[in-house]
Design a protein around this motif. Structure first.
Motif, PDB file in Angstrom:
ATOM      1  N   ALA A  40     -10.610  29.073  12.278  1.00 54.87           N
ATOM      2  CA  ALA A  40     -11.454  30.107  11.672  1.00 54.87           C
ATOM      3  C   ALA A  40     -10.619  31.089  10.862  1.00 54.87           C
ATOM      4  N   ASN A  41      -9.418  31.389  11.349  1.00 54.81           N
ATOM      5  CA  ASN A  41      -8.524  32.271  10.592  1.00 54.81           C
ATOM      6  C   ASN A  41      -8.141  31.621   9.273  1.00 54.81           C
ATOM      7  N   ALA A  42      -7.782  30.330   9.343  1.00 53.92           N
ATOM      8  CA  ALA A  42      -7.389  29.593   8.139  1.00 53.92           C
ATOM      9  C   ALA A  42      -8.546  29.496   7.155  1.00 53.92           C
ATOM     10  N   ALA A  43      -9.748  29.236   7.664  1.00 57.05           N
ATOM     11  CA  ALA A  43     -10.922  29.168   6.787  1.00 57.05           C
ATOM     12  C   ALA A  43     -11.208  30.534   6.174  1.00 57.05           C
ATOM     13  N   GLY A  44     -11.004  31.592   6.958  1.00 58.92           N
ATOM     14  CA  GLY A  44     -11.216  32.945   6.458  1.00 58.92           C
ATOM     15  C   GLY A  44     -10.269  33.321   5.339  1.00 58.92           C
ATOM     16  N   THR A  45      -9.047  32.772   5.370  1.00 59.18           N
ATOM     17  CA  THR A  45      -8.093  33.069   4.290  1.00 59.18           C
ATOM     18  C   THR A  45      -8.638  32.619   2.945  1.00 59.18           C
ATOM     19  N   CYS A  46      -9.462  31.588   2.958  1.00 56.15           N
ATOM     20  CA  CYS A  46     -10.040  31.068   1.709  1.00 56.15           C
ATOM     21  C   CYS A  46     -10.974  32.098   1.082  1.00 56.15           C
ATOM     22  N   ALA A  47     -11.745  32.787   1.934  1.00 56.11           N
ATOM     23  CA  ALA A  47     -12.632  33.838   1.425  1.00 56.11           C
ATOM     24  C   ALA A  47     -11.819  35.010   0.885  1.00 56.11           C
ATOM     25  N   GLY A  48     -10.781  35.394   1.626  1.00 54.30           N
ATOM     26  CA  GLY A  48      -9.960  36.519   1.206  1.00 54.30           C
ATOM     27  C   GLY A  48      -9.213  36.267  -0.088  1.00 54.30           C
ATOM     28  N   LYS A  49      -8.913  35.002  -0.357  1.00 55.52           N
ATOM     29  CA  LYS A  49      -8.135  34.653  -1.556  1.00 55.52           C
ATOM     30  C   LYS A  49      -8.877  35.042  -2.830  1.00 55.52           C
ATOM     31  N   MET A  50     -10.191  34.878  -2.840  1.00 56.98           N
ATOM     32  CA  MET A  50     -10.935  35.127  -4.087  1.00 56.98           C
ATOM     33  C   MET A  50     -11.028  36.616  -4.421  1.00 56.98           C
ATOM     34  N   ILE A  51     -10.891  37.495  -3.418  1.00 63.01           N
ATOM     35  CA  ILE A  51     -10.965  38.939  -3.692  1.00 63.01           C
ATOM     36  C   ILE A  51      -9.592  39.599  -3.641  1.00 63.01           C
ATOM     37  N   SER A  52      -8.545  38.811  -3.390  1.00 62.46           N
ATOM     38  CA  SER A  52      -7.204  39.372  -3.305  1.00 62.46           C
ATOM     39  C   SER A  52      -6.781  39.986  -4.640  1.00 62.46           C
ATOM     40  N   PRO A  53      -6.311  41.237  -4.633  1.00 63.05           N
ATOM     41  CA  PRO A  53      -5.843  41.854  -5.881  1.00 63.05           C
ATOM     42  C   PRO A  53      -4.755  41.033  -6.578  1.00 63.05           C
ATOM     43  N   GLN A  54      -3.911  40.355  -5.774  1.00 61.86           N
ATOM     44  CA  GLN A  54      -2.867  39.532  -6.370  1.00 61.86           C
ATOM     45  C   GLN A  54      -3.456  38.376  -7.160  1.00 61.86           C
ATOM     46  N   SER A  55      -4.484  37.732  -6.612  1.00 58.31           N
ATOM     47  CA  SER A  55      -5.128  36.618  -7.308  1.00 58.31           C
ATOM     48  C   SER A  55      -5.757  37.085  -8.611  1.00 58.31           C
ATOM     49  N   ILE A  56      -6.445  38.215  -8.543  1.00 60.73           N
ATOM     50  CA  ILE A  56      -7.085  38.759  -9.742  1.00 60.73           C
ATOM     51  C   ILE A  56      -6.042  39.148 -10.778  1.00 60.73           C
ATOM     52  N   ALA A  57      -4.941  39.753 -10.318  1.00 60.32           N
ATOM     53  CA  ALA A  57      -3.870  40.156 -11.242  1.00 60.32           C
ATOM     54  C   ALA A  57      -3.239  38.945 -11.920  1.00 60.32           C
ATOM     55  N   ILE A  58      -3.060  37.865 -11.168  1.00 59.80           N
ATOM     56  CA  ILE A  58      -2.491  36.632 -11.740  1.00 59.80           C
ATOM     57  C   ILE A  58      -3.410  36.083 -12.824  1.00 59.80           C
ATOM     58  N   ALA A  59      -4.707  36.054 -12.544  1.00 59.54           N
ATOM     59  CA  ALA A  59      -5.675  35.532 -13.508  1.00 59.54           C
ATOM     60  C   ALA A  59      -5.723  36.398 -14.766  1.00 59.54           C
ATOM     61  N   VAL A  60      -5.765  37.720 -14.574  1.00 61.96           N
ATOM     62  CA  VAL A  60      -5.813  38.647 -15.705  1.00 61.96           C
ATOM     63  C   VAL A  60      -4.545  38.532 -16.541  1.00 61.96           C
ATOM     64  N   GLY A  61      -3.404  38.439 -15.858  1.00 64.54           N
ATOM     65  CA  GLY A  61      -2.133  38.318 -16.571  1.00 64.54           C
ATOM     66  C   GLY A  61      -2.011  37.024 -17.346  1.00 64.54           C
ATOM     67  N   ALA A  62      -2.575  35.938 -16.802  1.00 62.89           N
ATOM     68  CA  ALA A  62      -2.456  34.622 -17.436  1.00 62.89           C
ATOM     69  C   ALA A  62      -3.150  34.572 -18.783  1.00 62.89           C
ATOM     70  N   ILE A  63      -4.218  35.357 -18.938  1.00 71.66           N
ATOM     71  CA  ILE A  63      -4.957  35.316 -20.210  1.00 71.66           C
ATOM     72  C   ILE A  63      -4.909  36.656 -20.944  1.00 71.66           C
ATOM     73  N   SER A  64      -3.990  37.532 -20.512  1.00 70.50           N
ATOM     74  CA  SER A  64      -3.761  38.823 -21.169  1.00 70.50           C
ATOM     75  C   SER A  64      -5.045  39.643 -21.297  1.00 70.50           C
ATOM     76  N   LEU A  65      -5.779  39.725 -20.199  1.00 69.61           N
ATOM     77  CA  LEU A  65      -7.040  40.469 -20.178  1.00 69.61           C
ATOM     78  C   LEU A  65      -6.833  41.730 -19.342  1.00 69.61           C
ATOM     79  N   THR A  66      -6.287  42.758 -19.928  1.00 66.55           N
ATOM     80  CA  THR A  66      -5.927  43.956 -19.175  1.00 66.55           C
ATOM     81  C   THR A  66      -7.132  44.882 -18.977  1.00 66.55           C
ATOM     82  N   GLY A  67      -7.083  45.636 -17.872  1.00 67.44           N
ATOM     83  CA  GLY A  67      -8.091  46.646 -17.621  1.00 67.44           C
ATOM     84  C   GLY A  67      -9.411  46.149 -17.081  1.00 67.44           C
TER      85      GLY A  67
END
Length: 506
Positions: A447-474
């Motif tokens: 359940a902890n491992a499955a829960g990490t999957c949910a947390g991944k989509m809202i993780s600030p690091q994940s969002i920052a990586i996506a924004v940085g990859a396509i230069s979409l700041t702000g």
């Protein structure tokens, strides 16, 4: 008071990473220092025991966890160096001109492949940049990839989050990964439908692509469960991703989708068969090597597993020898596949070692973070801090605890940005809680491992990586608000699955 002291290293990580915005490689060593101080001063842990507990964490971090991470990222970097990744991208765009199909193929299928092979943001950055290059709206491209990257997270980097959880808790990795896949099964099926809805803005977008969407969903859910149950976590997502892409390619060939509303103006380049196979060689070899050395091929698996060394590191009560598997470990096999494929792609060994060195340099902060997090978890576990946290959590929730077990895992990933780190922080807490309420330990660890999957989509690091990859700041907050609409029902559904599903496993 005892609960707060036991929780203090985790509270520090929440404050430092979530509010002070400290970098993890700076915050995590401080968490280790805090865990030392509490273990020595409050739990009266002998200094030698605390030191050797941390040393055992360092050993686990280096072999096999960091070895796999370095090998996987090196393989990916080598595909960039040899330009084979460009060929793979061209191959993907020849399948369809329908943006819904391309979102499934690139975001869901290829994204799962990148997560299973490398992880660490590559499965968000690369598919998102590809979708934007094809003409997708940048916000939608990021949301697609965040949703698509959620469920494969626990099997990222050749299954390292799940296998680390098994190592840390002493659970059987095959049983653990089977339970994880069972818990994720409904979400594996739902996510592709959510992706198509994001593309079109509503569920109406499923018209005309329902069958290929369903095939994409089953392409992950069914193979992942089968591979988990018979092989283990290493190939669960990587193998399933190949099935997903194959199903989409075959379906699109025999049932091409031609809807003007979703048609894209692209003219993909033709890729010769030999060039395509050569570009995919690193991934093919990784898959073959891991399969041949698995329990499915016992006459290879057994002698390679015998090449090992066991060393007693932790000096306190309950310490068991730590075993180093020297050959039959994913990191070694991935490195072997990378060097062989690199040579086949005309890269000199000096060039490959240069790429490897740069990979290690680029991962230096990750290396510090993972060593510190796992050492902290070991000190907390051996000192009794983790048990106290689990006992308090169970006292607060009682028999309802399994319903919040995935939420705890998701919080860990939200804080650290890593499924592996969340499993390290909370894996033993989940098994201790399971013991307290007489529940199945492997089910709550899963359940902890499955829960990490949910947390991944809202993780600030994940969002920052996506924004940085396509230069979409702000746009970070706008993306977080949008993805929270998926996260909330996702984690509620997962909690219900874990709570009601526990009767099936006893």
């Amino acid at each position: 008071m005892v609960f707060l002291l036991a929780l203090s290293p985790i509270l520090w990580l929440i404050v430092s990473l979530g509010f002070l915005k400290m970098q993890s490689f700076k915050a995590c060593p401080i968490a280790l220092i805090i865990s030392f101080a509490v273990a020595l001063a409050w739990y009266h842990m002998p200094g030698m025991d605390a030191a050797t507990a941390a040393l055992e964490g360092v050993a686990l971090a280096c072999w096999p966890i960091l070895l796999v991470i370095i090998a996987a990222i090196f393989t990916y970097n080598l595909t960039l160096y040899t330009k084979s990744m460009d060929i793979v991208k061209h191959m993907l765009t020849t399948v369809s001109k329908d943006r819904r199909v391309l979102a499934l193929l690139i975001g869901w299928g290829f994204g799962a492949f990148m997560e299973g092979m490398a992880g660490f943001g590559t499965a968000i950055a690369i598919p998102a940049s590809m979708l934007v290059a094809l003409g997708f709206d940048p916000i939608k491209a990021i949301l697609i990839c965040l949703v698509a990257n959620s469920v494969p997270t626990t099997y990222g980097s050749i299954g390292i989050p799940a296998s680390t959880l098994a190592n840390l808790t002493g659970l059987d990795p095959v049983q653990l990964s089977t339970y994880i896949s069972l818990q994720l099964l409904p979400l594996n099926i739902l996510c592709p439908f959510i992706i198509v809805a994001i593309v079109g803005g509503s569920l109406k977008a499923l018209k005309g692509v329902f069958m290929v969407t369903l095939l994409s969903a089953l392409g992950l859910a069914v193979p992942e469960l089968i591979v988990s149950a018979f092989v283990g976590p290493e190939l669960a997502v990587m193998g399933a991703s190949i099935v997903i892409m194959a199903l989409i390619v075959v379906y699109s060939h025999f049932r091409p989708i031609d809807d003007p509303e979703y048609a894209m103006d692209i003219n993909p380049a033709h890729v010769p068969l030999r060039g395509g196979l050569l570009a995919c060689l690193p991934f093919i070899l990784i898959f073959v090597f891991l399969l041949l050395t698995s329990k499915l091929v016992p006459f290879i698996h057994a002698p390679l597993m015998a090449i090992k060394s066991s060393v007693l590191i932790y000096t306190g009560q309950g310490g068991v020898p730590y075993t180093f598997i020297w050959v039959n470990t994913p990191g070694i096999l991935i490195l072997l596949a990378a060097f062989i494929s690199g040579k086949a792609q005309s890269a000199r060994f000096s060039e490959m070692f240069f790429v490897l060195l740069n990979t290690i340099k680029g991962l230096r902060n990750t290396i510090i973070t993972i060593i510190a997090v796992i050492a902290t978890a070991k000190v907390m576990g051996y000192s009794g801090m983790t048990s106290d946290i689990a006992r308090t959590a169970v006292e607060a929730t009682g028999m309802m605890y399994p319903a919040i077990a995935p939420l705890i895992g998701s919080v860990g990933t939200f804080i650290t940005g890593s499924g592996t780190s969340s499993n390290v922080l909370f894996g033993n807490l989940q098994t201790d809680a399971a013991a307290a309420i007489n529940a199945n330990k492997a089910w709550l660890a899963a359940a902890n491992a499955a829960g990490t999957c949910a947390g991944k989509m809202i993780s600030p690091q994940s969002i920052a990586i996506a924004v940085g990859a396509i230069s979409l700041t702000g746009k970070d907050n706008e993306i977080l608000q949008a993805i929270m609409k998926v996260y909330v029902p996702y984690i509620i559904l997962l909690g219900a699955i874990v709570y009601f599903g526990q009767v099936l496993v006893g």
